[in-house]
Enzyme design. Structure first.
Site, PDB file in Angstrom:
ATOM      1  N   ARG A 224      -7.082   3.914   6.270  1.00  0.00           N
ATOM      2  CA  ARG A 224      -6.588   4.421   4.990  1.00  0.00           C
ATOM      3  C   ARG A 224      -6.253   5.894   5.143  1.00  0.00           C
ATOM      4  NH1 ARG A 224      -5.716   0.084   4.398  1.00  0.00           N
ATOM      5  NH2 ARG A 224      -6.472  -1.459   2.899  1.00  0.00           N
TER       6      ARG A 224
ATOM      7  N   ASP B 132      -1.048   5.415  11.398  1.00  0.00           N
ATOM      8  CA  ASP B 132      -0.324   4.293  10.814  1.00  0.00           C
ATOM      9  C   ASP B 132      -0.439   4.322   9.305  1.00  0.00           C
ATOM     10  OD1 ASP B 132       1.237   1.876  11.121  1.00  0.00           O
ATOM     11  OD2 ASP B 132      -0.546   0.774  10.453  1.00  0.00           O
TER      12      ASP B 132
ATOM     13  N   GLU C  73       1.366   8.315   1.304  1.00  0.00           N
ATOM     14  CA  GLU C  73       2.425   7.440   1.826  1.00  0.00           C
ATOM     15  C   GLU C  73       3.176   6.685   0.732  1.00  0.00           C
ATOM     16  OE1 GLU C  73       0.518   3.243   3.107  1.00  0.00           O
ATOM     17  OE2 GLU C  73      -0.246   4.945   4.244  1.00  0.00           O
TER      18      GLU C  73
ATOM     19  N   HIS D  57       2.665   2.187   8.462  1.00  0.00           N
ATOM     20  CA  HIS D  57       1.708   1.175   7.992  1.00  0.00           C
ATOM     21  C   HIS D  57       2.086  -0.216   8.519  1.00  0.00           C
ATOM     22  CE1 HIS D  57      -1.488   0.914   4.636  1.00  0.00           C
ATOM     23  NE2 HIS D  57      -1.640  -0.110   5.441  1.00  0.00           N
TER      24      HIS D  57
END
Length: 330
Positions: free
Chosen positions: A235, A259, A264, A296
Site C-alpha cells: 500500500r 508498485d 496514486e 499497481h
C-alpha cells in the site's frame, strides 16, 4: 444478482464475464471509479464491485443504501478505502479477496528488485540506441544479502520463499512471530528497528492501517542500513513519499521499487501520456535512475485475475443464497 462493476478495465470485463458463466449473475461494467459523485450509477443494483482506489466512504455508502445496495464485493485485498462502520450502520456487507495469488505479487517484488540491482531498464534503453557500453551498469548479487520482510502473511511468505531461493538471509517483522513460523518459513523474526538496520533489501507486505501509515518515514529511513533498497508492492501510504525523496537525494536509500504510491488515485491505471503529471513528488521520483515505478500491476497475471473473479462471484452467490460469507470484512 445485478452487480455494478466499477473502475473496470478490459481485463476485468474478460475475466469476470468468463467466471460468471458458472454463476449467472447480471454484470454491468462502469469505467468510473465508485465515489459520492458516481454512486448514482448503482441505482437498481444489489451489489457493487469496486477496486482498490474507489472511495467507498460514509457519504457514498449512505447513497448506496438509499439505492438498495446490500453488498460491497471488493475485488482486491485492501479495504482501507471502505468505511466499515458506515457500512455496518446501513446494513451493507463488505467482502474482499484476501489471497488472489500471493505468488503474483511476490514475483513482482523480484521483477522490480532485479531491474534495480542489475540495471536492466537502463541497459535495455542503451541497446535500443546502439550503446553497448557497460559503464554505469555495475549491480550487486542477491545471493548472500540480507533480505527484510515487513509483514509475513501470505504474500510475505511467498516472498520469503523466493528470497531464500536466491540465497538471501531472511529477516522478518510480523505482529504474530513464533519459533514455529520462523522454522516453517525459513526466516528469523526480529524487531522492525533491527530489520531496518540490518537489511540490504526491505520489502513491505503489511496492510494500511492507522498504525502502519507512514511506517517508513524520516526517522525509520534514517535507521536503515545506508544504501538499502526498498520495495513496496503493498500500500502506498506505508511510505512517506516526501521523506523517501529526501532519503534518495542524500543517498541514504540506494534504490526504490514502487508498485504502489500514496497518492496514486487518479494517476495509476490511467493513460496520462498526453498531459503533465501534477504530482510534483511522483514526477520527481520518476527522474531518479535508481527508482523503478510500476502502476499497481503486481496482481496482473492470468492466474490472479481468474482467482479474483472467481472469489468475488462465489461471495456474491453465497450472499444471494443467504449463506455465510467466507471473506466478510468486519
Amino acid at each position: 444478482m445485478r452487480i455494478a462493476v466499477f473502475d473496470s478495465k478490459r481485463y476485468d470485463r474478460a475475466t469476470l464475464s468468463q467466471a460468471n458463466a458458472r454463476h449467472g449473475h447480471e454484470l454491468v461494467f462502469f469505467e468510473d471509479r465508485l465515489n459520492i459523485q458516481t454512486a448514482a450509477l448503482a441505482s437498481g443494483f444489489e451489489v457493487v464491485c469496486p477496486f482498490v482506489n474507489d472511495r467507498v466512504d460514509a457519504p457514498t455508502l449512505a447513497q448506496l443504501a438509499k439505492l438498495g445496495v446490500k453488498l460491497v464485493a471488493l475485488r482486491c485485498a485492501g479495504f482501507n478505502g471502505v468505511d466499515l462502520a458506515a457500512a455496518a450502520k446501513h446494513g451493507i456487507s463488505v467482502t474482499r479477496v484476501p489471497a488472489y495469488s500471493p505468488e503474483a505479487v511476490a514475483e513482482h517484488v523480484f521483477a522490480l528488485l532485479l531491474t534495480l540491482t542489475r540495471k536492466t531498464h537502463r541497459a535495455y534503453n542503451r541497446i535500443r540506441e546502439g550503446n553497448f557500453s557497460l559503464d554505469g551498469l555495475v549491480g550487486f548479487n542477491l545471493h548472500g544479502r540480507t533480505f527484510g520482510i515487513v509483514g509475513a502473511g501470505k504474500i510475505g511468505a511467498a516472498t520469503i520463499a523466493i528470497a531464500r531461493g536466491f540465497g538471501c538471509e531472511v529477516l522478518a517483522f510480523d505482529r504474530t512471530p513464533s519459533p514455529e513460523r520462523a522454522e516453517a518459513l525459513g526466516c528469523t523474526f526480529v524487531s522492525l528497528e533491527e530489520l531496518l538496520a540490518q537489511s540490504d533489501i526491505i520489502s513491505l507486505h503489511t496492510p494500511l492501517t492507522n498504525e502502519t501509515k507512514h511506517m517508513i518515514n524520516a526517522d525509520t529511513l534514517a535507521g536503515m542500513k545506508p544504501g538499502a533498497v526498498i520495495i513496496n508492492t503493498s500500500r502506498g501510504g506505508l511510505i512517506d513519499s516526501s521523506a523517501l525523496l529526501d532519503a534518495l537525494k542524500s543517498g541514504q536509500v540506494g534504490g526504490v521499487g514502487l508498485d504502489v504510491y500514496e497518492y496514486e488515485e487518479g494517476v495509476f491505471f490511467e493513460d496520462l501520456s498526453g498531459s503533465a503529471l501534477e504530482d510534483d513528488v511522483l514526477a520527481r521520483l520518476t527522474t531518479f535512475p535508481n527508482v523503478m515505478i510500476t502502476s499497481h500491476q503486481g496482481f496482473l497475471t492470468d492466474e490472479a485475475l481468474e482467482n479474483i473473479a472467481d472469489s468475488v462471484l462465489c461471495e456474491v452467490s453465497a450472499f444471494a443464497r443467504g449463506e455465510p460469507l467466507t471473506n466478510l470484512v468486519k
